[in-house]
Scaffold this active site. Structure first.
Site, PDB file in Angstrom:
ATOM      1  N   GLN A  54     -42.303 -90.170 -29.977  1.00  0.00           N
ATOM      2  CA  GLN A  54     -41.853 -88.785 -29.849  1.00  0.00           C
ATOM      3  C   GLN A  54     -42.604 -87.805 -30.758  1.00  0.00           C
ATOM      4  OE1 GLN A  54     -39.946 -91.476 -30.138  1.00  0.00           O
ATOM      5  NE2 GLN A  54     -38.246 -91.412 -28.705  1.00  0.00           N
ATOM      6  N   TYR A 174     -27.265 -95.217 -21.261  1.00  0.00           N
ATOM      7  CA  TYR A 174     -28.617 -95.301 -21.779  1.00  0.00           C
ATOM      8  C   TYR A 174     -29.444 -96.347 -21.025  1.00  0.00           C
ATOM      9  CZ  TYR A 174     -32.517 -96.622 -24.530  1.00  0.00           C
ATOM     10  OH  TYR A 174     -33.777 -96.943 -24.903  1.00  0.00           O
ATOM     11  N   ASP A 221     -26.590-102.104 -24.944  1.00  0.00           N
ATOM     12  CA  ASP A 221     -26.994-101.089 -25.921  1.00  0.00           C
ATOM     13  C   ASP A 221     -26.144 -99.833 -25.727  1.00  0.00           C
ATOM     14  OD1 ASP A 221     -28.269 -99.407 -27.671  1.00  0.00           O
ATOM     15  OD2 ASP A 221     -30.275 -99.648 -26.804  1.00  0.00           O
ATOM     16  N   HIS A 223     -26.435 -97.244 -27.685  1.00  0.00           N
ATOM     17  CA  HIS A 223     -27.356 -96.166 -28.044  1.00  0.00           C
ATOM     18  C   HIS A 223     -26.685 -95.060 -28.846  1.00  0.00           C
ATOM     19  CE1 HIS A 223     -31.340 -94.223 -27.509  1.00  0.00           C
ATOM     20  NE2 HIS A 223     -31.655 -95.503 -27.531  1.00  0.00           N
ATOM     21  N   GLU A 247     -25.261-103.460 -29.191  1.00  0.00           N
ATOM     22  CA  GLU A 247     -26.304-102.770 -29.969  1.00  0.00           C
ATOM     23  C   GLU A 247     -25.918-101.332 -30.282  1.00  0.00           C
ATOM     24  OE1 GLU A 247     -30.088-103.228 -28.127  1.00  0.00           O
ATOM     25  OE2 GLU A 247     -30.956-101.453 -29.066  1.00  0.00           O
ATOM     26  N   GLU A 273     -32.510 -99.651 -35.280  1.00  0.00           N
ATOM     27  CA  GLU A 273     -33.826 -99.214 -34.823  1.00  0.00           C
ATOM     28  C   GLU A 273     -34.166 -97.789 -35.241  1.00  0.00           C
ATOM     29  OE1 GLU A 273     -32.750-100.044 -30.755  1.00  0.00           O
ATOM     30  OE2 GLU A 273     -33.250 -98.013 -30.163  1.00  0.00           O
ATOM     31  N   ARG A 294     -32.238-104.808 -36.425  1.00  0.00           N
ATOM     32  CA  ARG A 294     -33.284-104.558 -35.412  1.00  0.00           C
ATOM     33  C   ARG A 294     -34.079-103.305 -35.767  1.00  0.00           C
ATOM     34  NH1 ARG A 294     -33.043-104.757 -30.655  1.00  0.00           N
ATOM     35  NH2 ARG A 294     -33.612-102.751 -29.863  1.00  0.00           N
ATOM     36  N   HIS A 323     -36.850-104.091 -32.881  1.00  0.00           N
ATOM     37  CA  HIS A 323     -37.046-103.117 -31.797  1.00  0.00           C
ATOM     38  C   HIS A 323     -38.466-103.268 -31.242  1.00  0.00           C
ATOM     39  CE1 HIS A 323     -37.474 -98.816 -30.261  1.00  0.00           C
ATOM     40  NE2 HIS A 323     -36.447 -99.291 -29.616  1.00  0.00           N
ATOM     41  N   ASP A 327     -41.997 -98.396 -26.599  1.00  0.00           N
ATOM     42  CA  ASP A 327     -42.455 -97.466 -27.633  1.00  0.00           C
ATOM     43  C   ASP A 327     -42.879 -98.201 -28.896  1.00  0.00           C
ATOM     44  OD1 ASP A 327     -39.174 -96.015 -28.329  1.00  0.00           O
ATOM     45  OD2 ASP A 327     -39.786 -98.028 -27.860  1.00  0.00           O
ATOM     46  N   GLU A 350     -36.615-108.413 -28.432  1.00  0.00           N
ATOM     47  CA  GLU A 350     -36.682-107.532 -27.271  1.00  0.00           C
ATOM     48  C   GLU A 350     -38.065-107.698 -26.629  1.00  0.00           C
ATOM     49  OE1 GLU A 350     -36.173-103.404 -28.320  1.00  0.00           O
ATOM     50  OE2 GLU A 350     -35.232-102.959 -26.401  1.00  0.00           O
TER      51      GLU A 350
HETATM   52 MG    MG Z   1     -31.687 -99.650 -28.600  1.00  0.00          MG
END
Ligand code: MG
Length: 417
Positions: A54, A174, A221, A223, A247, A273, A294, A323, A327, A350
């Site tokens: 990002q 998410y 997750d 999120h 998560e 993360e 993570r 993580h 990305d 992951e």
């Molecule tokens: Mg996540």
């Protein structure tokens, strides 16, 4: 011409860092940042992951303008001193931008160390304690039925772990698509409704167990979208479905209340993360807030801080669940796997299936085999990016940069994510 930094002690030999620069490329659409460290030895070049999807341009500027000049003239073997110098030299400690820049340098120096030793990095970390790292992939769908069908497809490919996210009204949950205009009488009809999510998610996992059976390891997750009480309520509602982990149930800003959630949740919590401070990550481990840590390895500064956290996890009985892509670049994913196979604390990894353009830019990018990731046995990370291929995929600003805009309630208010 860059001014050299005085080395604090003579190097063991004449090898020196001669160049450091960032390379930004987007072969999968998301911009990834890698750092190239050149040395005085012909052909001895290291690569590290500095990906902060990002804010990629800020990371590249930090590498090129602020970090590189400090490294020229240093011996590449002094990884601990160099990373400590970069970490402390801005006086204010780094957030994710500086830490990602630091990670790029750090991982590149580990790559160089492996190449100098003619060993893969996991051997520099003490060698393997397992043959490979079990991975989970992401299943998603526009509704519960489609999400579970996607999970069944992944499991049929040999995976034993799968994360499931189902879409629904508004902007979905998410990682899964939503249904635009789902709240027509609301100021923001495309919004995401927390109560609907709390009602639908147990239905998702009830259906998943009905269809997939007892054996698969199911993950989910949240999120960061729930309050402490909502997170506890969801965790209890999901108890019959025996999740492998739940998560990121609550926002980063509430992490001092994770022990409450963890004490009340019947399944393991995987968290971290968004943490960009190795000290904060360590407090998650020592403070009883997580079952699986993570962190995003590049966001906390690279392999050097991550291996310290890994040792802490082992000593405190916490697992790791780094993580990962998309990305994280393939270099960063290789660093994850080097940690995974060399620590008893490993929990789960992951995973991600890179499309062809990523393999063109990053030859040697790791791909799962029967649900496991195996480290490369080549020296260093075993991945040599092709810069001519990388240049074919210039980065562009992306909706990925606008989390908050994408995650609003039906009344228009922003939810954490
Ligand atoms: Mg996540």
């Amino acid at each position: 011409m860059m001014q050299e930094t005085q080395a604090p002690w003579p190097g063991r030999d004449g090898t020196r860092i001669t160049g450091v620069r960032a390379v930004v490329t987007a072969p999968e659409g998301l911009p990834v940042v890698v750092v190239r460290v050149e040395t005085s030895e012909p052909g001895l070049i290291g690569w590290g992951c500095a990906t902060f999807t990002q804010r990629y341009a800020a990371v590249a500027a930090a590498v090129d303008q602020h970090v590189a000049p400090m490294l020229i003239g240093r011996h590449p073997a002094d990884i601990e001193d160099i990373t400590r110098m970069v970490h402390l030299s801005s006086y204010w400690r780094g957030g994710p931008v500086l830490n990602s820049a630091l990670s790029g340098v750090d991982q590149a120096l580990w790559d160089i160390a492996g190449k100098r030793a003619n060993m893969p990095v996991y051997e520099l970390l003490g060698g393997r304690v397992r043959a490979a790292a079990a991975v989970y992939l992401h299943a998603s769908g526009a509704n519960i039925t489609e999400a579970v069908e996607d999970a069944a497809r992944i499991l049929s490919d040999g995976y034993r772990h799968v994360r499931i996210q189902a879409g629904g009204p508004g902007l979905g949950t998410y990682g899964a698509p939503g249904t635009p205009g789902a709240y027509p009488g609301s100021p923001n009809p495309d919004g995401w409704d927390v109560q609907q999510y709390l009602r639908d998610t147990p239905k998702l996992f009830a259906h998943a167990r009905d269809v997939l059976g007892e054996e698969p390891n199911l993950l989910h997750d949240v999120h960061h979208r729930l309050t402490v009480k909502q997170a506890i309520g969801l965790a209890r509602a999901l108890e019959p479905y025996r999740l492998f982990f739940l998560e990121d149930p609550i926002p980063l800003e509430l992490y001092d209340r994770l022990p409450e959630v963890r004490a009340a949740a019947p399944m393991p919590l995987a968290v971290g993360e968004q943490v960009a401070s190795v000290a904060d990550a360590a407090r998650l481990v020592t403070g009883g807030g997580v079952d699986l840590l993570r962190v995003h390895v590049s966001a906390i500064g690279g392999l050097t801080p991550a291996r310290k956290l890994t040792a802490l996890c082992e000593l405190f009985g916490v697992g790791t669940a780094w993580h990962a892509p998309a990305d994280v670049s393939p270099i960063g994913a290789a660093a994850n796997v080097a940690l995974d196979v060399s620590t008893p604390a490993f929990g789960i990894q992951e995973g991600h299936l890179w499309p062809d353009p990523v393999h063109d830019v990053f030859p040697g990018a790791l791909m799962p085999v029967n649900g496991y990731l195996y480290p490369s046995d080549r020296p260093g990370w075993g991945i040599e990016p092709d810069e001519r291929e990388a240049a074919k995929y210039p980065p562009v600003t992306h909706l990925f940069e606008r989390w908050a805009v994408q995650n609003r309630r039906p009344d228009g208010g922003i939810e954490p994510a």
